[in-house]
Design an enzyme around this catalytic site. Structure first.
Site, short mmCIF file in Angstrom:
data_model
loop_
_atom_site.label_atom_id
_atom_site.label_comp_id
_atom_site.label_asym_id
_atom_site.label_seq_id
_atom_site.Cartn_x
_atom_site.Cartn_y
_atom_site.Cartn_z
N GLU A 271 -31.93 0.35 -45.08
CA GLU A 271 -33.30 0.57 -44.61
C GLU A 271 -33.94 1.56 -45.57
OE1 GLU A 271 -36.49 2.86 -42.44
OE2 GLU A 271 -34.62 3.56 -43.35
N ASP B 37 -27.52 6.81 -40.11
CA ASP B 37 -27.36 7.65 -41.30
C ASP B 37 -25.93 7.63 -41.81
OD1 ASP B 37 -30.02 8.56 -41.27
OD2 ASP B 37 -29.54 10.23 -39.94
N HIS C 57 -29.49 3.77 -42.85
CA HIS C 57 -30.81 4.38 -42.73
C HIS C 57 -31.14 5.24 -43.95
CE1 HIS C 57 -33.58 7.44 -40.62
NE2 HIS C 57 -34.23 6.30 -40.61
N ARG C 58 -32.12 4.81 -44.71
CA ARG C 58 -32.47 5.46 -45.99
C ARG C 58 -31.23 5.52 -46.90
NH1 ARG C 58 -35.62 10.61 -43.18
NH2 ARG C 58 -36.53 9.39 -41.49
N HIS D 92 -39.65 8.67 -47.98
CA HIS D 92 -40.01 8.61 -46.56
C HIS D 92 -41.34 9.26 -46.24
CE1 HIS D 92 -40.03 9.89 -42.31
NE2 HIS D 92 -39.42 8.73 -42.10
N ASP E 215 -38.04 3.25 -47.12
CA ASP E 215 -39.46 3.49 -46.82
C ASP E 215 -40.27 3.42 -48.11
OD1 ASP E 215 -38.99 4.74 -43.94
OD2 ASP E 215 -37.59 5.72 -45.32
N LYS F 177 -44.93 2.62 -44.90
CA LYS F 177 -45.36 3.94 -44.41
C LYS F 177 -46.88 4.06 -44.54
CE LYS F 177 -42.80 6.60 -43.21
NZ LYS F 177 -42.13 6.84 -41.91
N GLU G 189 -39.61 -0.39 -44.60
CA GLU G 189 -40.60 0.19 -43.68
C GLU G 189 -41.86 0.56 -44.46
OE1 GLU G 189 -41.53 3.95 -40.71
OE2 GLU G 189 -39.44 3.55 -41.24
#
Length: 247
Positions: A34, A232, A7-8, A49, A36, A114, A112
């Protein structure tokens, strides 16, 4: 077999959405990352993000009001003081930079969009054009809380997987996913009980809950063979998965 998406990047141990975080995820054996995306003032796809740079950098203001060169001057190590003294200060990367780096590995990438609060002009087209340029159609999943945007992505590129993000409980969400031509769904972990996950997978829809950071949640989701978890702490998740596979 449950895949591990960082995640990120390895956001629990590294500055989120930076190359340092993505590289750490690769090194620990994550199956995917992942990230953003927003657009800079001149329309470059940048990986960050929030709509503003306030939380994750030493700057202030909306991403869309910065030229790329100005975004690149910011320190993106925000709360990780150990990274602030490095020779190479973590910066906000472009999606192109991430794609260049991906040439050297086989990671999947969940992008993702945004665009829930700010409707960036042609964000979908720009992201899809870049995916096409790098021929990453089979390695990319496009997700968003803006489901209109996901339908637009499907209309532009039906061969690229899309997955709606959602945080509230939905009745038979796999039917909704199919209605918008999505091949996966990315629910908040709290909105994804085992029954829902199994129902979706049985119907051919991949389920990748976010953000799965606790050991007991990782174990539960791996045990029921959830399609993937978004965490994370990819290194922690990989170790738990390895241990479970031995038993």
């Amino acid at each position: 077999m449950t895949l591990i998406f960082a995640h990120r990047g390895s956001a629990g141990t590294h500055p989120e959405n930076t190359m340092e975080s993505f590289i750490a995820a690769e090194k620990c054996g994550a199956d995917g990352i992942e990230l953003d995306v927003h657009l800079s003032k001149e329309g470059e796809i940048v990986v960050i993000h929030d709509e503003t740079v306030d939380r994750t950098t030493n700057g202030k203001g909306f991403v869309q009001d910065f030229f790329l060169s100005d975004l690149k001057s910011l320190n993106a190590s925000y709360k990780f003081k150990t990274f602030q003294s490095f020779i190479r200060v973590p910066r906000i990367p472009t999606l192109r930079e991430v794609f260049d780096w991906m040439k050297g590995n086989q990671l999947q990438c969940n992008i993702e969009l945004k665009n829930g609060k700010i409707m960036y002009p042609f964000l979908e087209e720009k992201v899809i054009d870049l995916i096409r340029e790098y021929q990453y159609e089979e390695r990319i999943i496009i997700s968003s809380f803006n489901h209109y945007s996901l339908v637009h992505c499907y209309q532009l590129a039906p061969d690229i997987e899309t997955a709606p993000l959602y945080s509230e409980g939905l009745y038979m969400p796999w039917i909704y996913a199919r209605a918008i031509h999505a091949k996966g769904m990315h629910p908040n972990m709290k909105a994804a009980p085992d029954m829902i996950i199994r129902g979706a997978i049985e119907d051919g829809i991949a389920v990748r809950p976010y953000t799965v950071n606790k050991k007991e949640d990782m174990e539960r989701l791996i045990a029921i063979e959830c399609s993937a978890i978004i965490t994370d702490y990819p290194e922690k998740a990989k170790k738990i998965k390895k241990q479970m596979m031995k038993t």
